[in-house]
Design an enzyme around this catalytic site. Structure first.
Site, PDB file in Angstrom:
ATOM      1  N   ASP A  47       1.184  -0.911  -0.349  1.00 34.56           N
ATOM      2  CA  ASP A  47       0.129  -0.459   0.292  1.00 34.56           C
ATOM      3  C   ASP A  47       1.047   1.322   0.500  1.00 34.56           C
ATOM      4  O   ASP A  47       1.532   1.177   0.589  1.00 34.56           O
ATOM      5  CB  ASP A  47      -0.896  -0.614   1.412  1.00 34.56           C
ATOM      6  CG  ASP A  47      -1.951   0.907   1.034  1.00 34.56           C
ATOM      7  OD1 ASP A  47      -2.501   2.049   0.873  1.00 34.56           O
ATOM      8  OD2 ASP A  47      -3.207   0.840   1.751  1.00 34.56           O
ATOM      9  N   ASP A  48       0.933   2.062  -1.225  1.00 34.45           N
ATOM     10  CA  ASP A  48       1.178   3.132  -1.197  1.00 34.45           C
ATOM     11  C   ASP A  48       3.281   2.927  -1.691  1.00 34.45           C
ATOM     12  O   ASP A  48       4.235   3.846  -0.757  1.00 34.45           O
ATOM     13  CB  ASP A  48       1.655   4.134   0.603  1.00 34.45           C
ATOM     14  CG  ASP A  48      -0.276   5.004  -0.214  1.00 34.45           C
ATOM     15  OD1 ASP A  48      -1.194   4.283  -0.761  1.00 34.45           O
ATOM     16  OD2 ASP A  48      -0.800   5.746   0.947  1.00 34.45           O
ATOM     17  N   CYS A  87      -6.495   4.110  -2.816  1.00 37.19           N
ATOM     18  CA  CYS A  87      -6.869   3.103  -2.350  1.00 37.19           C
ATOM     19  C   CYS A  87      -7.417   1.931  -3.157  1.00 37.19           C
ATOM     20  O   CYS A  87      -7.555   0.994  -4.461  1.00 37.19           O
ATOM     21  CB  CYS A  87      -6.596   2.995  -1.236  1.00 37.19           C
ATOM     22  SG  CYS A  87      -5.177   3.514  -0.520  1.00 37.19           S
ATOM     23  N   ARG A  91      -7.802  -1.072  -6.317  1.00 39.15           N
ATOM     24  CA  ARG A  91      -8.777  -2.477  -6.004  1.00 39.15           C
ATOM     25  C   ARG A  91      -9.131  -2.788  -6.870  1.00 39.15           C
ATOM     26  O   ARG A  91      -9.057  -3.806  -6.663  1.00 39.15           O
ATOM     27  CB  ARG A  91      -8.665  -2.166  -4.337  1.00 39.15           C
ATOM     28  CG  ARG A  91      -7.165  -2.143  -3.827  1.00 39.15           C
ATOM     29  CD  ARG A  91      -7.519  -1.298  -2.066  1.00 39.15           C
ATOM     30  NE  ARG A  91      -5.987  -1.184  -1.367  1.00 39.15           N
ATOM     31  CZ  ARG A  91      -4.957  -1.799  -0.891  1.00 39.15           C
ATOM     32  NH1 ARG A  91      -5.688  -3.046  -0.367  1.00 39.15           N
ATOM     33  NH2 ARG A  91      -4.038  -1.103  -0.709  1.00 39.15           N
ATOM     34  N   LYS A 144      -5.170  -5.735   3.580  1.00 35.14           N
ATOM     35  CA  LYS A 144      -6.166  -4.377   3.609  1.00 35.14           C
ATOM     36  C   LYS A 144      -7.587  -4.704   2.329  1.00 35.14           C
ATOM     37  O   LYS A 144      -7.107  -5.108   1.138  1.00 35.14           O
ATOM     38  CB  LYS A 144      -5.622  -3.440   3.094  1.00 35.14           C
ATOM     39  CG  LYS A 144      -6.669  -1.888   3.179  1.00 35.14           C
ATOM     40  CD  LYS A 144      -5.040  -1.315   2.705  1.00 35.14           C
ATOM     41  CE  LYS A 144      -5.981   0.818   2.718  1.00 35.14           C
ATOM     42  NZ  LYS A 144      -5.562   1.327   1.953  1.00 35.14           N
ATOM     43  N   HIS A 146     -11.094  -2.540   1.708  1.00 37.81           N
ATOM     44  CA  HIS A 146     -11.591  -1.409   1.092  1.00 37.81           C
ATOM     45  C   HIS A 146     -11.914  -1.126  -0.207  1.00 37.81           C
ATOM     46  O   HIS A 146     -11.444  -0.376  -0.893  1.00 37.81           O
ATOM     47  CB  HIS A 146      -9.482  -0.958   1.056  1.00 37.81           C
ATOM     48  CG  HIS A 146     -10.271   0.828   1.231  1.00 37.81           C
ATOM     49  ND1 HIS A 146      -9.112   2.228   0.902  1.00 37.81           N
ATOM     50  CD2 HIS A 146     -11.047   1.930   1.701  1.00 37.81           C
ATOM     51  CE1 HIS A 146      -9.314   3.401   1.455  1.00 37.81           C
ATOM     52  NE2 HIS A 146     -10.319   2.747   2.077  1.00 37.81           N
ATOM     53  N   SER A 169      -8.386   1.961   5.273  1.00 39.65           N
ATOM     54  CA  SER A 169      -6.111   2.035   5.535  1.00 39.65           C
ATOM     55  C   SER A 169      -6.192   2.383   6.733  1.00 39.65           C
ATOM     56  O   SER A 169      -7.894   1.841   7.883  1.00 39.65           O
ATOM     57  CB  SER A 169      -6.334   3.847   4.725  1.00 39.65           C
ATOM     58  OG  SER A 169      -6.716   3.444   3.695  1.00 39.65           O
ATOM     59  N   HIS A 250       1.413   2.129   3.543  1.00 37.02           N
ATOM     60  CA  HIS A 250       0.626   3.423   4.218  1.00 37.02           C
ATOM     61  C   HIS A 250       1.119   3.635   5.523  1.00 37.02           C
ATOM     62  O   HIS A 250       0.840   3.088   6.261  1.00 37.02           O
ATOM     63  CB  HIS A 250      -1.015   2.543   3.804  1.00 37.02           C
ATOM     64  CG  HIS A 250      -1.974   4.055   3.735  1.00 37.02           C
ATOM     65  ND1 HIS A 250      -2.119   4.971   5.057  1.00 37.02           N
ATOM     66  CD2 HIS A 250      -2.086   4.645   3.045  1.00 37.02           C
ATOM     67  CE1 HIS A 250      -2.747   5.774   4.046  1.00 37.02           C
ATOM     68  NE2 HIS A 250      -3.458   5.148   3.328  1.00 37.02           N
ATOM     69  N   ASP A 302      -0.611  -0.881  -4.928  1.00 38.22           N
ATOM     70  CA  ASP A 302      -2.034  -0.455  -5.026  1.00 38.22           C
ATOM     71  C   ASP A 302      -1.561   1.277  -5.927  1.00 38.22           C
ATOM     72  O   ASP A 302      -2.637   1.454  -7.089  1.00 38.22           O
ATOM     73  CB  ASP A 302      -3.122  -0.035  -3.930  1.00 38.22           C
ATOM     74  CG  ASP A 302      -2.705   1.298  -3.008  1.00 38.22           C
ATOM     75  OD1 ASP A 302      -1.205   1.213  -2.874  1.00 38.22           O
ATOM     76  OD2 ASP A 302      -3.700   2.122  -2.619  1.00 38.22           O
ATOM     77  N   ASN A 303      -0.931   2.007  -5.834  1.00 38.46           N
ATOM     78  CA  ASN A 303      -0.566   2.909  -6.459  1.00 38.46           C
ATOM     79  C   ASN A 303       0.821   3.902  -5.277  1.00 38.46           C
ATOM     80  O   ASN A 303       1.397   3.185  -4.935  1.00 38.46           O
ATOM     81  CB  ASN A 303      -1.867   4.339  -5.464  1.00 38.46           C
ATOM     82  CG  ASN A 303      -1.742   4.561  -4.256  1.00 38.46           C
ATOM     83  OD1 ASN A 303      -3.170   4.112  -3.338  1.00 38.46           O
ATOM     84  ND2 ASN A 303      -1.116   5.551  -3.230  1.00 38.46           N
ATOM     85  N   LYS A 323       1.082   9.455  -5.044  1.00 41.24           N
ATOM     86  CA  LYS A 323      -0.353   9.144  -4.929  1.00 41.24           C
ATOM     87  C   LYS A 323      -1.357  10.109  -5.743  1.00 41.24           C
ATOM     88  O   LYS A 323      -0.878  11.276  -4.511  1.00 41.24           O
ATOM     89  CB  LYS A 323       0.124   9.036  -3.525  1.00 41.24           C
ATOM     90  CG  LYS A 323      -1.228   8.654  -2.662  1.00 41.24           C
ATOM     91  CD  LYS A 323      -1.186   7.723  -1.739  1.00 41.24           C
ATOM     92  CE  LYS A 323      -2.772   7.860  -0.669  1.00 41.24           C
ATOM     93  NZ  LYS A 323      -2.462   6.854   0.446  1.00 41.24           N
TER      94      LYS A 323
HETATM   95 MG    MG Z   1      -2.727   2.533  -1.525  1.00 40.84          MG
END
Ligand code: MG
Length: 484
Positions: A47-48, A87, A91, A144, A146, A169, A250, A302-303, A323
């Protein structure tokens, strides 16, 4: 008809019939083989994590030996994209093989789902888990989610046999009192080392039941991995699909005792190195159980990095911004495929997206690609398993519900750009669009719009075609529950 011509046609018909016969025999044989040897799939989603955050992608002080080994033994993709730069929509894209604006998991104002959101991923969508489950796979989502925290939207309602994780998150359900207008950002820039897991009252669920609240985020990476190892060991007798989505790196950043203070890159490095260590545990299990060759493992994020969080955020390396934006740093991610002996090792510069995983894995598993809706994925098989050319020539960069940029071949046009995470973000419509050659200028520094109007026309043609098939779902991210 001339006699000679009649004879020629008869011969052609004979050859055609013989070929069709051979083809169908071949297909039958392939089907039989694939039933017996369907590959397992593991998608590890950080994540991130930014494009520049792994050793193998150029980070000078984050040590990621396991992911680096995966990259050497497998394929390291350098032009791999996600479906959105935040996010929830990212996803949705991964799991449905469709741009998130089609499913409604892309909002005009709210960019992601929140703990008081009323909606989730609609049930009309077909997830990769549902695809694979239908052809005999065991499926688990660990980490996660989301895509809707209410029971009706949780992973068990979207094709996963098992779920264990935080449903949104890790910075949500904040209990700490924020000081002043900059309070939220101070958490990540000034107070990041003092944060407690109790500052974030996020739940940890097993299937649809809360088993811990607040979730102890210091041990969450390890525990997600423990659960994954256990689940693989229990489900290895039939084909399986594990979607392991780590909540980190994240913000807030939490590492276990063993990793805290160990990385040269500070707390962010500790967290990434702990993820790397745990990816190594999964690789070891697959190797020890003799599953490595028949399990396709993908690692991506994811980003891009959340640059606004300063020292707590990652790096997009030489890519621009991060992001939340439609610059490359927001949507191009490190992506490693690993299945030693099965995936040809190389650095791949062809384009790919997370949506392509839906198509590629469905085809490998013998699951039909849905034909009643527009799909955005493509089959990466020719690149993964042979020396074929990548099928993808275009990438569409949406922010929320609007198309901001398009890549065709090596060129990318930005029709709109917008600032992020600042008060009153500036939104600029570009006419003509900004134009960059991403092969020669991956950092998007030198605008070519004046010198290459013909390329802009070509990209505009692609946009017209794309728009003609675009049916946007309703904005499902906006609606909140009143009681919270
Ligand atoms: Mg993310």
């Amino acid at each position: 008809m001339h006699l000679q011509e009649k004879f020629r046609l008869r011969c052609l018909r004979f050859i055609r019939t013989a070929c069709l016969g051979l083809l169908s025999l071949n297909t039958m044989a392939q089907n039989e083989t694939s039933q017996a040897e369907k590959p397992n799939f593991i998608i590890i989603f950080a994540d991130d994590l930014g494009y520049g955050d792994l050793g193998s992608y150029g980070h000078p002080t984050i040590h990621t030996p396991n992911l680096d080994r995966m990259a050497v033994e497998g394929q390291k993709w350098t032009n791999f994209y996600v479906g959105a730069s935040v996010c929830t929509p990212s996803r949705a894209a991964l799991l449905t093989g469709r741009l998130p604006v089609r499913s409604g998991m892309a909002g005009a104002k709210s960019r992601v789902l929140f703990p008081n959101s009323a909606n989730g991923l609609p049930h009309e969508e077909i997830t990769l888990a549902e695809q694979l489950k239908a052809v005999g796979y065991g499926t688990a989502c660990i980490g996660k989610w989301h895509l809707g925290h209410k029971e009706e939207y949780l992973p068990p309602k979207h094709g996963f046999d098992y779920y264990y994780g935080i449903p949104y998150s890790n910075d949500m359900d904040l209990t700490r009192k924020l000081e002043g207008p900059k309070g939220y950002w101070d958490l990540w820039t000034k107070e990041y080392k003092d944060l407690e897991t109790s500052d974030f009252n996020v739940p940890l669920l097993r299937n649809t039941t809360i088993v811990e609240r607040p979730a102890d985020q210091r041990t969450i990476t390890k525990r997600y991995t423990d659960e994954s190892l256990e689940w693989i060991a229990e489900n290895k007798e039939k084909p399986f699909f594990l979607y392991l989505a780590y909540n980190l790196p994240h913000v807030p950043l939490f590492a276990s005792e063993k990793f805290t203070g160990t990385s040269k890159r500070g707390l962010y490095g500790d967290v990434v190195e702990e993820i790397d260590h745990n990816v190594g545990r999964i690789m070891t299990l697959l190797e020890n159980e003799g599953l490595a060759e028949n399990t396709i493992v993908v690692f991506t994020s994811d980003n891009g990095p959340w640059i606004k969080t300063e020292i707590s955020g990652g790096s997009a390396g030489l890519l621009r911004d991060g992001k939340g934006t439609t610059w490359e740093g927001g949507m191009r991610e490190p992506c490693i495929f690993w299945a030693p002996g099965r995936i040809s090792p190389k650095v791949v510069m062809d384009m790919g997206t997370t949506m392509d995983l839906f198509t590629t894995f469905s085809n490998l598993a013998g699951a039909d690609i849905p034909t009643d809706r527009e799909m955005d994925g493509m089959d990466l098989g020719p690149v993964l398993f042979a020396n074929g050319k990548g099928p993808r020539n275009e990438v569409y960069y949406y922010r929320g519900r609007d198309l901001y940029a398009v890549r065709v071949g090596q060129y990318k046009a930005h029709f709109i750009t917008q600032e992020v995470y600042v008060p009153n973000p500036k939104r600029v419509v570009h006419d003509p669009p900004l134009l960059y050659n991403l092969d020669e200028d991956p950092s998007e520094r030198f605008d070519l719009s004046e010198s290459h109007p013909e390329i802009i026309r070509e990209i505009e043609e692609a946009v017209k075609k794309h728009n003609s098939k675009m049916v946007k779902g309703p904005d499902l991210l906006e609606l909140r529950e009143k009681s919270k």
